[in-house]
Design a protein around this motif. Sequence first.
Motif, short mmCIF file in Angstrom:
data_model
loop_
_atom_site.label_atom_id
_atom_site.label_comp_id
_atom_site.label_asym_id
_atom_site.label_seq_id
_atom_site.Cartn_x
_atom_site.Cartn_y
_atom_site.Cartn_z
N LEU A 214 0.84 -1.19 0.00
CA LEU A 214 0.00 0.00 0.00
C LEU A 214 0.88 1.24 0.00
O LEU A 214 1.79 1.37 0.82
CB LEU A 214 -0.92 0.00 1.22
CG LEU A 214 -2.00 1.09 1.27
CD1 LEU A 214 -3.00 0.89 0.13
CD2 LEU A 214 -2.70 1.08 2.61
N GLN B 232 1.53 5.64 -0.20
CA GLN B 232 1.10 6.77 0.62
C GLN B 232 -0.24 7.32 0.15
O GLN B 232 -1.05 7.77 0.97
CB GLN B 232 2.16 7.88 0.58
CG GLN B 232 1.86 9.07 1.47
CD GLN B 232 2.96 10.11 1.40
OE1 GLN B 232 3.84 10.02 0.57
NE2 GLN B 232 2.89 11.10 2.27
N ASP B 233 -0.50 7.32 -1.15
CA ASP B 233 -1.78 7.81 -1.67
C ASP B 233 -2.84 6.72 -1.76
O ASP B 233 -3.77 6.81 -2.56
CB ASP B 233 -1.57 8.45 -3.05
CG ASP B 233 -0.78 7.54 -3.98
OD1 ASP B 233 -0.37 6.45 -3.54
OD2 ASP B 233 -0.55 7.92 -5.14
N GLU B 234 -2.67 5.65 -0.96
CA GLU B 234 -3.66 4.59 -0.78
C GLU B 234 -3.93 3.83 -2.08
O GLU B 234 -5.08 3.51 -2.42
CB GLU B 234 -4.97 5.16 -0.21
CG GLU B 234 -4.81 5.78 1.17
CD GLU B 234 -6.11 6.30 1.73
OE1 GLU B 234 -7.12 6.23 0.99
OE2 GLU B 234 -6.13 6.75 2.89
N ASN B 235 -2.88 3.54 -2.81
CA ASN B 235 -2.96 2.67 -3.98
C ASN B 235 -2.16 1.41 -3.71
O ASN B 235 -1.23 1.41 -2.92
CB ASN B 235 -2.42 3.37 -5.23
CG ASN B 235 -3.33 4.48 -5.70
OD1 ASN B 235 -4.54 4.31 -5.77
ND2 ASN B 235 -2.75 5.63 -6.02
N LYS C 199 4.59 7.89 -3.16
CA LYS C 199 3.40 7.91 -4.01
C LYS C 199 3.56 6.92 -5.16
O LYS C 199 4.67 6.60 -5.58
CB LYS C 199 3.17 9.32 -4.56
CG LYS C 199 2.85 10.33 -3.47
CD LYS C 199 2.55 11.70 -4.06
CE LYS C 199 2.19 12.70 -2.97
NZ LYS C 199 1.89 14.04 -3.53
#
Length: 380
Positions: A129, A131-134, A179
């Motif tokens: 996972l 930092q931008d939740e991807n 990211k």
Amino acid sequence: MAWNEPGNNDKDPWKNKGGKNQGPPDLDELLNDLGKKVTGIFGGKTTKGGPGKSFSSIGVSILLIIGLVVYAFSGFYTIKEAEQGLVLRFGQYSGTVEPGLRWKWTFIDRVIPVDMQSTREMPSSGFMLTQDENVVNVEMQIQYRVVDARNYIFSVTNADDSLKQSLDSALRYVVGHAKMDDILTSGREIIRQSVWEELDKIIEPYQLGLIIVDVNFKDARPPNEVKDAFDDAIAAQEDEVRFLREAEAYARGIEPQARGRVKRIEQEALAYKSQIVLDAQGEVAKFEKLLPEYLAAPEVTRQRLYIATMENVYSNTSKVMVDVEGGNNMMYLPLDKIIQQQSTNTRANSPQSYVPVSQPSQNSAPSTSDRADRFNSGRN
């Protein structure tokens, strides 16, 4: 009643053997009997208690010597050139041995060889996972080698397994603080360096006896469900970079050409300026040389100037004057050649196209003949 009960009994199985009262067999007697039998086989004669007893002592000595020789030779071992040996004496570390032929106490010492020069590889991968939740699938591989054999064996239970867990922890930590666009495109080198630094920090307190030689970022890709969209985004970013590079290359190519063109125009302007100045100076010098001749013979000089001027004028015109009076022959005139020659002379005498040509005005400088006429009229 048992044979070993107290009292007088003769039921001892070791007694009355063969009808004789005798005790249990003695070890010396067994050896003597064995010696007698061996001596009898080889034809020797033995006396009671003599040669048999000496033969048993010699046999024990020979067996003892053979056992010592076998024990001595069983202690030799070899440490390869790329290895170091850890010596354990009764299970406790007692030292390190270098490559070569060595000897140890069998059943007392134990030697553990450790490869010190080979570079080993360890992969790590998984869905993580960002930092931008991807979610992104990252594959990374490290190369390492052993630098301290004692710490590698005794600091932890399994140094390779500890390094594997540390690598997974460092990779997930770095990816979790980055990211997804950076991981997939331009930030791969930064991710690689960050994982290396984080891994060194994790394994330093454990003293694993290992050193990280290199960290390779093998691949990073999104899940298959969104792979097409991310491929389009990556392709667009690559096109942007390519267009920027092409624009920079065009700018670097066109700028020197423009500067060269400007320099050439400046040089041509300076050359034209020098030409005009030199022409003017030549006219002045010509007038200064012609003035004394005109003062000496005004009429002759005037006629010569007139004829030279008319010759110059007629040489730049396409008109042809033919005197046909008194003749009946047809004259062929190469008018096309004459016109072509006149056009060539006109282009040769005209200035460059970029230089403005001013029309003569009232304030323009008079010609040589005009200056001479005015000078002569002034004298009269």
